[in-house]
Design a protein around this motif. Sequence first.
Motif, short mmCIF file in Angstrom:
data_model
loop_
_atom_site.label_atom_id
_atom_site.label_comp_id
_atom_site.label_asym_id
_atom_site.label_seq_id
_atom_site.Cartn_x
_atom_site.Cartn_y
_atom_site.Cartn_z
N PRO A 128 -5.35 -18.96 -11.07
CA PRO A 128 -5.91 -19.57 -12.28
C PRO A 128 -7.36 -20.01 -12.13
O PRO A 128 -8.08 -20.14 -13.11
CB PRO A 128 -5.01 -20.80 -12.52
N HIS A 129 -7.77 -20.24 -10.87
CA HIS A 129 -9.17 -20.65 -10.65
C HIS A 129 -10.14 -19.62 -11.24
O HIS A 129 -11.25 -19.97 -11.62
CB HIS A 129 -9.42 -20.82 -9.15
N PHE A 130 -9.69 -18.38 -11.32
CA PHE A 130 -10.58 -17.31 -11.79
C PHE A 130 -10.52 -17.07 -13.28
O PHE A 130 -11.16 -16.19 -13.80
CB PHE A 130 -10.30 -16.01 -11.02
N MET A 131 -9.71 -17.86 -13.96
CA MET A 131 -9.69 -17.73 -15.42
C MET A 131 -10.65 -18.75 -15.99
O MET A 131 -10.73 -19.87 -15.51
CB MET A 131 -8.29 -18.04 -15.95
N ALA A 134 -11.84 -21.01 -21.49
CA ALA A 134 -11.51 -20.44 -22.79
C ALA A 134 -10.13 -19.79 -22.74
O ALA A 134 -9.30 -19.97 -23.64
CB ALA A 134 -12.56 -19.42 -23.20
N VAL A 135 -9.86 -19.07 -21.66
CA VAL A 135 -8.57 -18.40 -21.51
C VAL A 135 -7.46 -19.43 -21.24
O VAL A 135 -6.39 -19.39 -21.85
CB VAL A 135 -8.64 -17.37 -20.36
N ALA A 138 -6.56 -21.48 -24.38
CA ALA A 138 -5.73 -20.72 -25.31
C ALA A 138 -4.29 -20.65 -24.81
O ALA A 138 -3.33 -20.76 -25.58
CB ALA A 138 -6.29 -19.31 -25.48
N LEU A 139 -4.15 -20.51 -23.49
CA LEU A 139 -2.82 -20.43 -22.90
C LEU A 139 -2.04 -21.72 -23.13
O LEU A 139 -0.88 -21.70 -23.59
CB LEU A 139 -2.97 -20.15 -21.40
N LEU A 141 -2.59 -23.99 -25.35
CA LEU A 141 -2.33 -24.20 -26.78
C LEU A 141 -1.10 -23.40 -27.21
O LEU A 141 -0.28 -23.89 -27.98
CB LEU A 141 -3.56 -23.78 -27.59
N VAL A 250 -13.33 -26.85 -24.97
CA VAL A 250 -12.38 -25.84 -25.43
C VAL A 250 -11.13 -26.49 -26.01
O VAL A 250 -10.58 -26.03 -27.00
CB VAL A 250 -12.00 -24.89 -24.26
N MET A 251 -10.69 -27.60 -25.42
CA MET A 251 -9.36 -28.12 -25.75
C MET A 251 -9.33 -29.23 -26.78
O MET A 251 -8.30 -29.45 -27.43
CB MET A 251 -8.64 -28.57 -24.47
N THR B 27 1.70 -19.72 -12.23
CA THR B 27 0.32 -19.23 -12.15
C THR B 27 0.25 -17.72 -12.24
O THR B 27 -0.77 -17.18 -12.68
CB THR B 27 -0.35 -19.69 -10.84
N PHE B 31 -1.26 -14.29 -15.67
CA PHE B 31 -2.07 -13.16 -15.22
C PHE B 31 -1.40 -11.84 -15.55
O PHE B 31 -2.05 -10.88 -15.98
CB PHE B 31 -2.31 -13.26 -13.71
N ASN B 209 -19.05 -15.99 -9.57
CA ASN B 209 -18.85 -16.71 -10.82
C ASN B 209 -20.13 -17.29 -11.39
O ASN B 209 -20.12 -17.93 -12.44
CB ASN B 209 -17.84 -17.85 -10.63
N GLN B 238 -15.37 -14.39 -30.29
CA GLN B 238 -14.79 -15.62 -30.84
C GLN B 238 -15.59 -16.10 -32.03
O GLN B 238 -15.05 -16.56 -33.02
CB GLN B 238 -14.78 -16.72 -29.77
N ILE B 268 -11.74 -9.11 -18.42
CA ILE B 268 -11.42 -10.26 -17.57
C ILE B 268 -10.71 -9.79 -16.30
O ILE B 268 -11.02 -10.23 -15.20
CB ILE B 268 -10.55 -11.28 -18.34
N SER B 272 -12.28 -10.15 -12.43
CA SER B 272 -11.74 -11.13 -11.49
C SER B 272 -11.01 -10.49 -10.31
O SER B 272 -10.91 -11.10 -9.25
CB SER B 272 -10.85 -12.13 -12.21
N LYS C 278 -7.77 -22.15 -33.38
CA LYS C 278 -9.00 -21.41 -33.19
C LYS C 278 -8.84 -20.13 -34.00
O LYS C 278 -7.75 -19.82 -34.48
CB LYS C 278 -9.20 -21.09 -31.71
N GLU C 280 -8.52 -17.17 -33.16
CA GLU C 280 -7.49 -16.25 -32.69
C GLU C 280 -6.09 -16.70 -33.08
O GLU C 280 -5.22 -15.87 -33.28
CB GLU C 280 -7.60 -16.07 -31.17
#
Lengths: 311, 297, 532
Positions: A128-131, A134-135, A138-139, A141, A250-251, B27, B31, B209, B238, B268, B272, C278, C280
């Motif tokens: 998850p560190h690489f998301m 924004a992603v 959304a997840l 939410l 974002v949130m 996690t 993905f 990053n 967006q 994405i 990554s 949002k 989306e």
Amino acid sequence: MHLSKKRTGGLTTNRSLSMYLLLIPGLIFILVFHYLPMYGAVIAFKDYNIFAGSDPINAIFESEWVGLKYWEQLWVQAEFRRAFCNTLVISLMKIVIGFPVPIVLALLINEIRLTGYKRIIQTVLYLPHFMSWAVVGALFLSILGTTGPINAWLQSLGFEGVKFFMNERVFPWVLLVSALWKESGWNTIVYLAAITGVSPELYEAATVDGATRMQKMYYVTLPSIASTIMMMLILRLGSIMAAGFDQVLVMYNPTVYSTGDIIDTYVYRIGLGQLNFSMGTAVGLFNSIVSFVLVISSNLFCRKMFGRSIW
Amino acid sequence: MKQKISYQERVFQTVNALVFLALGLTTLLPFVNLLAKSFSSESAVLAGRVGLWPEGFQLGTYQYVLTEPQFRQSFVNSILVTLCGTALAMVLTCMVAYPLSRGWLRGRRLLILLFVFVMLFNGGMVPTYLLINGMHMLNTYWALILPSAFSVYNMILLKNFFEELPESVEESARLDGAGNMTILLKIILPMSLPAIATIGLFYAVGYWNNYMGGVLYITDPQYKPLQQYLYELVTESQRIQEGMITGDYNMDRDSMNATPDAIRAATIMLSSVPIMLVYPFLQKYFVKGLVIGSVKG
Amino acid sequence: MRKMKRLMAMLLAGMLMMAGCSGESGESSLSSAGETQSSQVSQASGSSAESTEVNPADAPTLKWLSYYASFDPNSEYAAGLLEELTGYKVEYHLLPSENAEQRLSLEISSGNHYDVMKLTYTQYAMLAGQGALLPLNSYLDENPGIQANTDPKGWYTVTQQSGDILGVPEVGLVQLFNALGFRKDLFDQYGWELPNTVDEFYQLLVDIKTETGKIPLTGNQAIQPTVFSGFGLDTYAFEINDGKVQSYLRNPGVREYLTFMNKLYNEGLIDPDWPVNKGENVDQKMSTGDAVMTNMSWSSTPNWTRALQETVPEASFESILPLTDSNGVKHINPNSGTAIGSVMCIPKGAEENAPYVMDMIEKRLEKDVYWQFNAGTEGVHYNLEDGVPVPIQPKYAEDMTNGNYFQTSVNYFEHPITWMSRVAKDELLYDAWYDMNLKSLDYDYIYDPFFFSNFEEYEKYNASLSQKANDYFMQVIAGTESIDSYDSFLESWEQAGGLEYEAGAQEWYDSNPEIIELALASEPAYKSVFGK
């Protein structure tokens, strides 16, 4: 310290000299890329207009001194004071609850015996560190929304649904949990690296004494990485004013400003459409001072109390 | 270590493994979902019908992204900057961390404070931009590499690792007449492989990053780093999506170029995966016992 | 596409008629405006074919800086094409999407060289306010084709009080982009009537909720334009009452609107996730069929329809016009976004290449060139069907998708036609566009009086004040704030710059009443096309 001074003077100087030589590139680097640009901080006290002079540096001299105008402007706003408190509350939650999590995870990961499984778990936990936020936003939410699975589950159990993103008391916890989910795995890396440095002889000695694995974890591993933990805590305190701009932006939404609005998002909103370098610099300087005081005092505290510190 | 495993320990092992299985799933699944989306049809993604398996499987999305000139250029840029930057940063960081980890160095505290200070205070965006501009580094790879070629945070981590090393080995080498450089290269570094791997990973991920470098110093699209490309792709779609609903945007300018969700997912993934592959590769340096073993051998 | 055939027979004739009318009205109104402007424009429109002396072969590579794009303009089809057609080699540079204004001011104030810039209006206004831009008046005289081919009204927005013209504006087409979209198939199935008044709308939401259990209305905006209209409100920043300019926030209708929306929210008649949604999320709720109505742009309709049709084959969308207020008026507000899409300008210090730049701008506005990079080549990218360029796929998508990035302004005469290639590329898209615009033409549009305004306070305060109002509205709708706090909200809005904002608007209005008249006399771009 005394021991080394008793050595022959020549050896000490030689030894030190080459050490100082090693430091030179690093010192030049911070001098050029960090200390040299620090003159820019004066615009926090000026009404800086980048076009006021022949070039942006000249413009700094040409711009008018306004002293603490920007701080005063902010502090009179009740909304800013609220954002300041929220920043501290959210940050403290993230430190008090969030800081120990990767340590516990690292200790427990270290106890996994199947090497292959252990490696896979490590890799998967830091995904998850690489998301981007924004992603991730959304997840969360989609999971915690009023029509999401969590609320569906709560309702099926006969509870009332929870508006996770619109309830001012719940929202900080949503921030905390999502931050934990995103970064805890990644933050275990430092501790796992530190654990590899623990001497196997200590474990062997503990085994001879009949210690269980749990006892070894508590009495051998944990003390061995104590200095790393302390250092990480001091460094973490240094970023107390950064409560997570990207995440909150974002949130959050207007219904949870009362507990979710932080300094960075507040300054972002009032600065919309305005080219104000001075305001940003003034806020940055304020944050730096708070962080600096915390880092200096926590380092001093650790040195006096435990005899170990960053410097 | 060949003692009999007690019942208690077996229970602990099982529970522990299961807890991590659960955590790992939380996690991993998002993905997998992103991966499935990148292989799914646009309608299925839009309607939220994609779970863990692609709906309306197609490869067109990847084909599109991989032939997109800006994506390819940015991808190459980021690989180049990450490789060069990490190498440079590791050299600089080791050179600073080693002296500062030796307790006997005079003026050590003051020096560390000098470094810690810049971790907390900065001059802001204007002077740093002017510096890079003055060095004629705008729109070059240097602008992406140099400003982050040294992190005080990482240096302090490395210094801490160096401090933890047993001093006895170093002392005996010193008695054999070894100098500082020899000790650093032949003893300290081989003994700190897990630490070096960790810091190297931090730098590599940091470079990969890094997105502000592009925002501040690049206008020539040829040098745009991957994360900036990705961020702008996502922001753009967006903003258009938002605008379609609020009506608050200029349709004429954007001409309906909203990026489909599947393309975003594929981008994405592609951006990554390379950096995520670094960690499993580095894991072989995280083996316990390596530290002492390397010295003894 | 059947509709298209029927309609387009009249297109060319209609277009020419419209262009003629607008040109005329533009010119006559202009002569009553400031002297400088009128003389320039009439001069320009007089001699459009005059040749200039600059030779593209002598020009260096021109350095162009623009707002962000996710693609590399240098590798686009149009870049190579335009180099061939105009003879100018251009090197495209991009600002970032974040910190764009800071970055731009750094670039320009530290003297980094760019020959020409394509900026958003906000970015342009920032540089214009700092005196960092080159006046273009003399160059515009040298290159009369620029003013001759562009919308005369747009020039007010880039003309300083001194008479200096600092940029070449791009004015968008006046048409309807958004309206309330509804599920036509469900309305037919349940026999619901299209609502006209607030009461009918309320009843409709209740019916949808009780009969289907679906979310009757989803969205995420503080100002739902369809409902807003029902309370006599336009989605514009200012209202004029007997010569007094004031913010729309002072209209008592706003309180009624907020109370109504809060009631809908409390009764579960609008999406409970309204403040959190949002874009989306709204997209998804419409594509899955979880929600029945939302504010819809015709450009999002095809995606929703296609996604829905996989599970509900008969699904389709149509649009409802804004609700009628107590005076019987429907507040149809076209182009509620920025008036000016972008502005081409030249920084001070780039005088040397300015003649080439202006020549390049002029050449890109020429009819043939304009068609080639906006619609493509006939037979390769499009076929003319009754005068409408209908794209040939996939060639059109490959080459023309980002063509509009290369516009140096909008060719007032050709743009309405070339632009149609963008809606004609997809039948569902075309139908949605057609439906929305045709229906709306039965009513008079209400235009933003400040559409062509140009004053400092607007640029300074608009973004942060809009955000402030938006935040408060959302809190009232969701019930976090009570409507009783409206007065104290208004007071804090005034203190945050609202008073200066209104004063600036008043001052601008007092000195430029004729530009307001001009803005209010706008015409829908496709009126004649639809035969209205």
